[in-house]
Design a protein around this motif. Structure first.
Motif, PDB file in Angstrom:
ATOM      1  N   SER A 282       0.847  -1.430  -0.176  1.00 27.28           N
ATOM      2  CA  SER A 282      -0.114   0.101   0.207  1.00 27.28           C
ATOM      3  C   SER A 282       0.828   1.175  -0.021  1.00 27.28           C
ATOM      4  O   SER A 282       1.865   1.470   0.737  1.00 27.28           O
ATOM      5  N   PRO A 283       0.479   2.284  -0.830  1.00 29.27           N
ATOM      6  CA  PRO A 283       1.357   3.647  -0.795  1.00 29.27           C
ATOM      7  C   PRO A 283       1.335   4.190   0.411  1.00 29.27           C
ATOM      8  O   PRO A 283       0.361   4.281   1.078  1.00 29.27           O
ATOM      9  N   SER A 284       2.373   4.337   0.804  1.00 25.23           N
ATOM     10  CA  SER A 284       2.594   5.442   2.171  1.00 25.23           C
ATOM     11  C   SER A 284       2.308   7.041   1.736  1.00 25.23           C
ATOM     12  O   SER A 284       2.233   7.870   2.826  1.00 25.23           O
ATOM     13  N   THR A 285       2.413   7.174   0.565  1.00 25.07           N
ATOM     14  CA  THR A 285       2.169   8.590   0.257  1.00 25.07           C
ATOM     15  C   THR A 285       1.097   8.636  -1.004  1.00 25.07           C
ATOM     16  O   THR A 285       0.562   7.623  -1.481  1.00 25.07           O
ATOM     17  N   THR A 286       0.520  10.053  -0.960  1.00 22.08           N
ATOM     18  CA  THR A 286      -0.428  10.068  -2.064  1.00 22.08           C
ATOM     19  C   THR A 286       0.109   9.549  -3.419  1.00 22.08           C
ATOM     20  O   THR A 286       1.209   9.976  -3.695  1.00 22.08           O
ATOM     21  N   PRO A 287      -0.775   8.607  -4.066  1.00 20.89           N
ATOM     22  CA  PRO A 287      -0.333   8.205  -5.303  1.00 20.89           C
ATOM     23  C   PRO A 287      -0.217   9.350  -6.354  1.00 20.89           C
ATOM     24  O   PRO A 287      -0.783  10.393  -6.500  1.00 20.89           O
TER      25      PRO A 287
ATOM     26  N   PRO B 121       2.126   3.389  -7.308  1.00 15.70           N
ATOM     27  CA  PRO B 121       0.666   3.556  -7.392  1.00 15.70           C
ATOM     28  C   PRO B 121       0.422   4.931  -8.021  1.00 15.70           C
ATOM     29  O   PRO B 121       1.270   5.884  -8.145  1.00 15.70           O
ATOM     30  N   VAL B 122      -0.595   5.002  -8.909  1.00 12.45           N
ATOM     31  CA  VAL B 122      -0.932   5.975  -9.518  1.00 12.45           C
ATOM     32  C   VAL B 122      -2.300   6.419  -9.303  1.00 12.45           C
ATOM     33  O   VAL B 122      -3.158   5.423  -9.147  1.00 12.45           O
TER      34      VAL B 122
END
Length: 446
Positions: free
Chosen positions: A210-215, A443-444
């Motif tokens: 899971s992305p830890s920052t905003t995609p 992640p996008v």
């Protein structure tokens, strides 16, 4: 000149007559009538003070439901008839047997029978006459009753008084025995916004990264192998995008459209016909097999016809670990689904409870569709307008009505191609547009 003076006796008599007239005033019929009228006017003032004048309607709600035994989806269109707003909250009362399980294009929560929908980040600003569309899924038993008591930002859509408690009437004594005026029945105070109710069969957290920052959005992210708004295309797809009609071809067409686009001035338009051979796909020539260990995808989609009850496909990815057979994103049972060509497994299962955990694909507007596929383990997630669809989630732990079929295969998929289009296994046709397509190992976002 002499002044006229009444005689002494006349003056005293006039005084006595005036005194007698004064003493008789309260008891006279005319006096009693005046006193009664004064009391009535005072009473009317007490009754009329708290009355709130009717106002013009502030909103209109179009509520369209698609139901089956035990489950339903609802499409809601909110039209702002009042002053412009920068954000909105729509509240209503649901039937006692209804429970919302997931939603799209709005944050929807439920407490008892009170349902609260709050705008998403991109549809909160509504000018006068503007609309916002959102939807949700749920379960029901007994009967499915449509709501009618809508409140926009605390004001009834019909434009009457606010549902907040009305002030108490003036303490002045009322001359009548009539009860003090009561406001129109008000719903119980709205609960504080809470996370949307999760279905009982909700999967446990996915082990996939899971992305830890905003995609990232647009084409700014790292690790993107495919990123296209079709701005370099014209006429028929060519170059990095090639037309594909596996096995047979018919009436399906694909063109670069300059009249409809999510961003820029172009998009990919697919006219997909009913029946298998009228399918049409356009695939990237980029090396999709180099993406990993998690394959992240995003595209903006617009289409004209609601997903049918029959099986259809919109996106395919050949799986090198499954003999080159396709992983498919499409629809069935009027909702989105994943399908595996090799064994026809579906995600979710095509039971009413399973379908209820998916979501329809909204029509006649652009929606953001995202997914992630872990190539190291059986783990997948799917999002519509940045809201995860519970029924399209695989996390390695069996979830009733969702992934029993999917987990029959233990080998994680390895996508090697990526194609956009339409394929119908019945007689259903559709017109679709694709734009701002991205595929990569990071992640996008939308």
């Amino acid at each position: 000149m002499k002044q006229f003076r009444p005689a002494p006796g006349d003056r005293r008599a006039g005084i006595r007559r005036g005194a007698r007239a004064g003493r008789g005033l309260p008891g006279s019929p005319a006096a009693r009538l005046v006193a009664a009228l004064a009391a009535l006017v005072a009473g009317l003032v007490v009754v009329l003070v708290p009355t709130v004048a009717s106002a013009a309607p502030v909103c209109k709600v179009d509520y369209t439901v698609n139901q089956w035994q035990g489950g339903f989806t609802a499409s809601v269109r909110l039209t702002n008839l009042g002053s412009a707003v920068s954000s909105w909250t729509l509240r209503w009362t649901a039937g006692t047997s209804q429970q919302i399980t997931n939603a799209w294009s709005a944050q929807v929560s439920q407490s008892g029978t009170t349902v609260t929908a709050t705008n998403a980040s991109y549809n909160g600003s509504l000018a006068t006459g503007a609309t916002a569309d959102f939807g949700f899924q749920g379960t029901w038993s007994g009967s499915l009753t449509p709501p009618s008591d809508y409140y926009l930002n605390g004001v009834p859509c019909g434009g009457t008084s606010s549902p907040s408690p009305s002030p108490s009437p003036s303490p002045s004594a009322s001359p009548s025995a009539s009860p003090s005026p009561s406001p129109s029945p008000s719903p119980s105070p709205s609960p504080s916004p809470s996370p949307s109710a999760s279905p009982s069969a909700s999967p446990s957290p996915s082990p996939s990264p899971s992305p830890s920052t905003t995609p990232s959005t647009g084409c700014s992210g790292s690790g993107l192998v495919v990123c296209s708004g079709f701005e370099d295309q014209s006429g028929a797809p060519s170059g990095e995008w090639q037309v594909s009609t596996p096995n047979c071809s018919g009436s399906g067409t694909a063109t670069i459209d300059t009249s409809t686009a999510h961003s820029g001035g172009k998009s990919l338009r697919v006219n997909g016909g009913g029946n298998y051979c009228n399918h049409m796909f356009v695939g990237t020539t980029k090396n999709v097999s180099a993406i990993g260990p998690v394959v992240y995808g995003r595209m903006w989609v617009r289409h004209t016809t609601a997903l049918p009850a029959n099986h259809v496909t919109m996106i395919t990815m050949a799986d090198s670990r499954d003999g080159g057979k396709d992983l498919r994103i499409g629809g069935q049972g009027n909702a989105l689904q994943w399908n595996r060509e090799s064994d026809d497994a579906t995600l979710p299962e095509q039971s009413p409870a399973g379908i209820a955990l998916s979501a329809p694909l909204p029509t006649n507007r652009w929606v953001c569709l995202r997914f992630q596929i872990d190539t190291s383990q059986q783990a997948m997630r799917t999002y519509l307008d940045d809201q995860e669809i519970a029924g399209l989630r695989v996390d390695g732990t069996p979830t009733q009505n969702v992934d029993a079929q999917w987990l029959r295969r233990t080998t994680a998929p390895r996508p090697t191609t990526f194609r956009l289009g339409w394929e119908s296994y019945g007689s259903d046709s559709d017109t679709l547009w694709y734009d701002d397509v991205a595929l990569g190992s990071s992640p996008v976002g939308c």
